[in-house]
Write a protein that holds these residues in place. Structure first.
Motif, PDB file in Angstrom:
ATOM      1  N   ASP A  51      27.048  50.645  25.922  1.00 47.54           N
ATOM      2  CA  ASP A  51      27.681  50.490  24.605  1.00 47.54           C
ATOM      3  C   ASP A  51      26.929  49.428  23.816  1.00 47.54           C
ATOM      4  N   LEU A  52      26.268  49.856  22.749  1.00 47.45           N
ATOM      5  CA  LEU A  52      25.504  48.940  21.912  1.00 47.45           C
ATOM      6  C   LEU A  52      26.275  48.514  20.661  1.00 47.45           C
ATOM      7  N   GLY A  53      27.582  48.768  20.652  1.00 50.24           N
ATOM      8  CA  GLY A  53      28.383  48.307  19.531  1.00 50.24           C
ATOM      9  C   GLY A  53      29.193  49.367  18.826  1.00 50.24           C
ATOM     10  N   ASP A  54      28.943  50.648  19.115  1.00 49.63           N
ATOM     11  CA  ASP A  54      29.693  51.713  18.455  1.00 49.63           C
ATOM     12  C   ASP A  54      31.107  51.857  19.021  1.00 49.63           C
ATOM     13  N   LEU A  55      31.305  51.306  20.223  1.00 50.64           N
ATOM     14  CA  LEU A  55      32.625  51.236  20.850  1.00 50.64           C
ATOM     15  C   LEU A  55      33.210  52.584  21.228  1.00 50.64           C
ATOM     16  N   ARG A  56      32.325  53.533  21.550  1.00 48.86           N
ATOM     17  CA  ARG A  56      32.826  54.734  22.192  1.00 48.86           C
ATOM     18  C   ARG A  56      32.532  54.554  23.676  1.00 48.86           C
ATOM     19  N   CYS A  66      28.833  58.256  16.265  1.00 52.77           N
ATOM     20  CA  CYS A  66      29.912  59.245  16.398  1.00 52.77           C
ATOM     21  C   CYS A  66      31.302  58.655  16.207  1.00 52.77           C
ATOM     22  N   TYR A  67      31.526  57.423  16.655  1.00 51.85           N
ATOM     23  CA  TYR A  67      32.857  56.832  16.510  1.00 51.85           C
ATOM     24  C   TYR A  67      32.854  55.677  15.519  1.00 51.85           C
ATOM     25  N   GLY A  68      32.086  54.643  15.824  1.00 52.23           N
ATOM     26  CA  GLY A  68      32.113  53.447  14.991  1.00 52.23           C
ATOM     27  C   GLY A  68      31.218  53.513  13.774  1.00 52.23           C
ATOM     28  N   GLY A  69      30.367  54.546  13.704  1.00 50.80           N
ATOM     29  CA  GLY A  69      29.475  54.683  12.564  1.00 50.80           C
ATOM     30  C   GLY A  69      28.280  53.739  12.604  1.00 50.80           C
ATOM     31  N   VAL A  70      28.051  53.102  13.758  1.00 51.97           N
ATOM     32  CA  VAL A  70      26.925  52.175  13.871  1.00 51.97           C
ATOM     33  C   VAL A  70      25.610  52.952  13.802  1.00 51.97           C
ATOM     34  N   ILE A  71      24.712  52.521  12.925  1.00 50.72           N
ATOM     35  CA  ILE A  71      23.437  53.203  12.742  1.00 50.72           C
ATOM     36  C   ILE A  71      22.421  52.705  13.762  1.00 50.72           C
ATOM     37  N   PRO A  72      21.742  53.612  14.458  1.00 55.17           N
ATOM     38  CA  PRO A  72      20.705  53.175  15.389  1.00 55.17           C
ATOM     39  C   PRO A  72      19.536  52.553  14.646  1.00 55.17           C
ATOM     40  N   GLU A  79      14.576  45.008  32.878  1.00 60.52           N
ATOM     41  CA  GLU A  79      15.356  44.144  33.773  1.00 60.52           C
ATOM     42  C   GLU A  79      15.836  44.909  35.001  1.00 60.52           C
ATOM     43  N   ILE A  80      16.316  46.136  34.798  1.00 63.41           N
ATOM     44  CA  ILE A  80      16.804  46.944  35.925  1.00 63.41           C
ATOM     45  C   ILE A  80      15.669  47.277  36.886  1.00 63.41           C
ATOM     46  N   GLU A  81      14.531  47.683  36.353  1.00 64.61           N
ATOM     47  CA  GLU A  81      13.405  48.056  37.209  1.00 64.61           C
ATOM     48  C   GLU A  81      12.911  46.871  38.034  1.00 64.61           C
ATOM     49  N   LYS A  82      12.878  45.701  37.428  1.00 66.62           N
ATOM     50  CA  LYS A  82      12.422  44.511  38.168  1.00 66.62           C
ATOM     51  C   LYS A  82      13.445  44.076  39.204  1.00 66.62           C
ATOM     52  N   THR A  83      14.724  44.108  38.818  1.00 70.90           N
ATOM     53  CA  THR A  83      15.785  43.630  39.711  1.00 70.90           C
ATOM     54  C   THR A  83      15.941  44.509  40.934  1.00 70.90           C
ATOM     55  N   PHE A  84      15.843  45.824  40.745  1.00 66.46           N
ATOM     56  CA  PHE A  84      16.152  46.752  41.831  1.00 66.46           C
ATOM     57  C   PHE A  84      14.929  47.495  42.358  1.00 66.46           C
ATOM     58  N   ASP A  85      13.753  47.160  41.844  1.00 62.89           N
ATOM     59  CA  ASP A  85      12.509  47.777  42.307  1.00 62.89           C
ATOM     60  C   ASP A  85      12.597  49.311  42.266  1.00 62.89           C
ATOM     61  N   LEU A  86      12.984  49.818  41.099  1.00 66.77           N
ATOM     62  CA  LEU A  86      13.053  51.270  40.933  1.00 66.77           C
ATOM     63  C   LEU A  86      12.513  51.645  39.554  1.00 66.77           C
ATOM     64  N   LYS A  87      12.238  52.925  39.381  1.00 64.16           N
ATOM     65  CA  LYS A  87      11.729  53.436  38.118  1.00 64.16           C
ATOM     66  C   LYS A  87      12.824  54.224  37.403  1.00 64.16           C
ATOM     67  N   LEU A  88      12.995  53.936  36.138  1.00 67.46           N
ATOM     68  CA  LEU A  88      13.925  54.693  35.302  1.00 67.46           C
ATOM     69  C   LEU A  88      13.099  55.507  34.309  1.00 67.46           C
ATOM     70  N   PRO A  89      12.918  56.796  34.574  1.00 71.31           N
ATOM     71  CA  PRO A  89      12.043  57.600  33.707  1.00 71.31           C
ATOM     72  C   PRO A  89      12.632  57.941  32.346  1.00 71.31           C
ATOM     73  N   VAL A  90      13.942  57.755  32.158  1.00 76.09           N
ATOM     74  CA  VAL A  90      14.578  58.221  30.924  1.00 76.09           C
ATOM     75  C   VAL A  90      15.267  57.068  30.191  1.00 76.09           C
ATOM     76  N   ILE A  91      14.971  56.950  28.896  1.00 75.55           N
ATOM     77  CA  ILE A  91      15.806  56.160  27.991  1.00 75.55           C
ATOM     78  C   ILE A  91      16.279  57.109  26.908  1.00 75.55           C
ATOM     79  N   SER A  92      17.577  57.441  26.965  1.00 78.98           N
ATOM     80  CA  SER A  92      18.165  58.430  26.049  1.00 78.98           C
ATOM     81  C   SER A  92      18.721  57.693  24.834  1.00 78.98           C
ATOM     82  N   GLY A  93      18.031  57.829  23.709  1.00 79.91           N
ATOM     83  CA  GLY A  93      18.272  56.972  22.557  1.00 79.91           C
ATOM     84  C   GLY A  93      19.225  57.502  21.520  1.00 79.91           C
ATOM     85  N   GLY A  94      20.148  58.369  21.921  1.00 80.29           N
ATOM     86  CA  GLY A  94      21.168  58.800  20.976  1.00 80.29           C
ATOM     87  C   GLY A  94      21.041  60.238  20.536  1.00 80.29           C
ATOM     88  N   ASN A  95      21.633  60.514  19.367  1.00 76.24           N
ATOM     89  CA  ASN A  95      21.784  61.889  18.894  1.00 76.24           C
ATOM     90  C   ASN A  95      21.029  62.104  17.584  1.00 76.24           C
TER      91      ASN A  95
END
Length: 356
Positions: A126-131, A163-169, A183-199
């Motif tokens: 949740d980046l602030g749109d509160l859904r 979609c809910y709060g109207g926050v603009i990306p 941060e996640i990749e360094k902390t847990f030594d894993l690869k996250l291939p996807v960053i899904s940036g909205g609609n």
């Protein structure tokens, strides 16, 4: 036999043109497009058309819709946060689901184990749109629990805005996803291939070249079907806005006053209506109503026709200034917005026709 009314006519050529246009602009930025099928209830003729246009992944909020598509050769994503009561079907009919609740992810893991499958998930932030989404400060602790689960593979993080709060990306809030990924990749030594940036609200950043380069997936629905991005409502360049046209049949046409006679109370939906006295006007009633459409989301193709209002089953038009010879049985066509499209495609009373 002729067409039945009311109906929605889908121009599949215009739709596939939109798909190819949006795929081309996203592919240049190395962004995968998950085509959102929920607004048209994943009707197979439409889904097959967008797959032929080059889409490799579809996304829907309803497992029932994904179940209808189980035989189609494409990746399938569940967009709505899963219900615990449906975890077995989520694993069966989706390749990936968007999640924010650890309890649900644990149940998905158990279902995946029993079904002998690995289920991919994207953790929503949740980046602030509160859904939906985990708050930023809770992401690392959530990941620490997810990585311990068998049969669950965390493939990325994502967000939903507008979609809910109207926050603009923008580059600031989507940029937070990039920092979290690192941060996640360094902390847990894993690869996250996807960053899904909205609609479709994020598509304007692709158009004006401000999308953070790390964002590599968008979930696009409205931009495909109506040819517009949803942050500012502007047209997507070289896309059609009329791939879906709503049509209704006139069942009554008479000249009547514009002010009702008698004491005004509540209408069928609990509102007290107000009226402007325009004198005697020619009024046409269309066999179409609020049970089928969002009346506020329709625009007559004939610019000389305006809308008085509607009840559950009747749409009342002012056709006084129309230059067409309208009679009982005449057909009136409308362009529509997303909310109207959603209702009309869901309504069993609106016939659907697919034109190649």
């Amino acid at each position: 036999m002729g067409k039945k009314y009311p109906c929605m006519e889908v121009d599949l050529k215009k739709l596939t043109h939109n798909v190819k246009t949006i795929l081309a602009m996203c592919n240049k930025k190395h962004i995968e497009v998950a085509a959102v099928t929920k607004v048209y209830c994943a009707k197979k003729p439409i889904v097959e058309a967008i797959l032929e246009a080059g889409v490799a992944m579809v996304g829907d909020s309803r497992i029932l819709n994904l179940k209808k598509l189980k035989d189609l050769n494409c990746k399938k994503m569940l967009l709505r946060i899963p219900m615990i009561s449906e975890v077995y079907d989520v694993v069966r009919y989706s390749d990936c689901s968007l999640n924010s609740e650890i309890d649900t992810i644990e149940q998905l893991a158990k279902a995946a184990k029993k079904l002998n499958k690995i289920h991919n998930i994207i953790l929503m932030v949740d980046l602030g749109d509160l859904r939906e989404g985990v708050l930023i400060n809770d992401v690392v602790s959530s990941v620490s629990k997810i990585v311990k689960l068998d049969n669950i593979k965390l493939i990325g993080i994502g967000t939903n805005v507008t979609c809910y709060g109207g926050v603009i990306p923008d580059s600031e809030n989507l940029g937070k996803l990039t920092k979290l990924k690192i941060e996640i990749e360094k902390t847990f030594d894993l690869k996250l291939p996807v960053i899904s940036g909205g609609n479709s609200s994020s598509l304007y950043m692709v158009i004006n070249d401000t999308m953070p380069k790390e964002i590599n997936q968008l979930r696009i629905g409205e931009a495909i079907v109506l040819g517009r991005e949803t942050s500012f409502g502007k047209p997507v360049p070289n896309c059609y806005d009329d791939a879906f046209i709503l049509s209704g049949e006139i069942v009554e046409i008479k000249s009547k006053p514009t002010l009702p006679t008698g004491t005004i109370g509540m209408d069928a939906f609990g509102h007290i209506p107000s009226f402007e006295d325009k004198g005697i006007r020619k009024r046409a009633i269309i066999a179409l109503g609020r049970q089928d459409i969002r009346v506020e989301g329709i625009t007559p193709l004939d610019n000389d026709i305006s809308i008085f209002g509607a009840s559950s089953d009747h749409l009342i038009l002012d056709v006084t200034d129309s230059k067409k010879q309208l009679i009982v049985g005449s057909i009136v066509e409308f362009k529509i917005d997303y909310g109207c499209l959603l209702k009309a495609m869901t309504s069993p009373y609106v016939e659907k026709y697919y034109n190649n």
